[in-house]
Scaffold this active site. Structure first.
Site: not given
Ligand code: CAA
Length: 257
Positions: A65, A108
């Protein structure tokens, strides 16, 4: 409707949805979910479409998400806005939906993939429910669906630690149906979808409905449900055609009747 967050195509009798927010690793915001629901409803209503494939990019199916959209929500915002209510629409589709997953399939994103009928993944796929690291838990079915796929022990491990699982472990655990090389992912998913779409649409839909019934009911009730639908298939022209074609050693020509 002009879509901003997904790309829609048809390939023969298959609908193809590509999640398309590359700047956010396909993080699922409310706008994307609304578009996805609309696209799925359109494919569902199209008699020419027999199966849908949902895919993302090579780097990410979906990284969860959209954290930036969620971060400042209050409880009242979330409650009044019915946050996450629209997310389960995909689990209500009657025609089959395949998730073709490459790269990150997190939070998500994994919940969305688990709402599809099965997952085909590339060797690069990485699966996790990392919500715990954000001070929340999965909220779109993850705590309920993951244990049904991989059992309680592994689901607890993933949900409580937030760790990532690679494609080989996901296949061993029963989360995904097939693992293929990244170059073959979309072709493999589209070929599976084309095969499904070549069969009788009402029979495919009844088979899907019956397998899903197994998740919701007892063995004896589920078996009764199966038998009732199985017997009803003898009222279809496609059952007559399928069996006659076998006897005559020819390819069946199903008419969805
Ligand atoms: N939401 C919003 N933005 C996100 C995102 C997310 N879930 N995942 C990645 N992005 C964005 C980053 O913020 C970044 O944006 P900026 O360039 O503007 O900073 C861009 O995508 C690229 O991401 P990274 O620079 O972080 O890329 P990376 O290769 O270094 O890392 C990753 C990749 C490990 C997937 C890391 O992005 C990450 O940990 N993302 C979040 C994953 C997460 O926690 N997901 C669960 C969300 S909560 C949920 O889903 C609730 C539910 O049950 C409904």
């Amino acid at each position: 409707m002009a879509y901003q967050n997904i790309i829609i195509e048809t390939r023969g009798h298959t609908g193809l949805v590509t999640l398309n927010r590359p700047q956010a690793l396909n993080a699922l915001n409310e706008a994307l979910i609304a578009e996805l629901n609309e696209a799925l409803a359109a494919f569902e209503a199209d008699p020419l479409i027999g199966c849908t494939v949902i895919t993302g990019s090579e780097k990410a199916f979906a990284a969860g998400a959209d954290v930036k959209e969620m971060a400042q929500k209050t409880y009242v915002d979330a409650y009044l806005g019915k946050f996450l209510e629209g997310w389960t629409r995909i689990s209500e589709t009657r025609k089959p939906v395949i998730a073709a997953v490459s790269g990150f399939c997190l939070g998500g994103g994994l919940e969305l993939a688990m709402m599809c009928d099965f997952i085909i993944a590339s060797e690069t796929a990485r699966f996790a429910l990392p919500e715990i690291t954000l001070g929340i838990m999965p909220g779109a079915g993850g705590t309920q669906r993951l244990p049904r796929f991989i059992g309680k022990a592994k689901a607890m491990d993933l949900i409580l630690t937030g760790r990532m699982m690679d494609a080989a472990e996901a296949e061993r655990s029963g989360l995904i149906a097939r693992v293929v090389s990244p170059e073959k992912l979309l072709d493999e998913a589209l070929a599976a979808a084309a095969r499904i779409a070549s069969f009788s649409q009402p029979i495919v839909m009844m088979a899907k409905e019956t397998v899903n019934r197994a998740e919701e009911t007892t063995l004896s009730e589920g078996s009764r449900f199966e038998r009732r639908l199985f017997l009803s298939m003898f009222a279809t022209a496609d059952q007559k055609e399928g069996m006659q074609a076998f006897i005559e050693k020819r390819k069946p020509s199903f008419r969805n009747q």
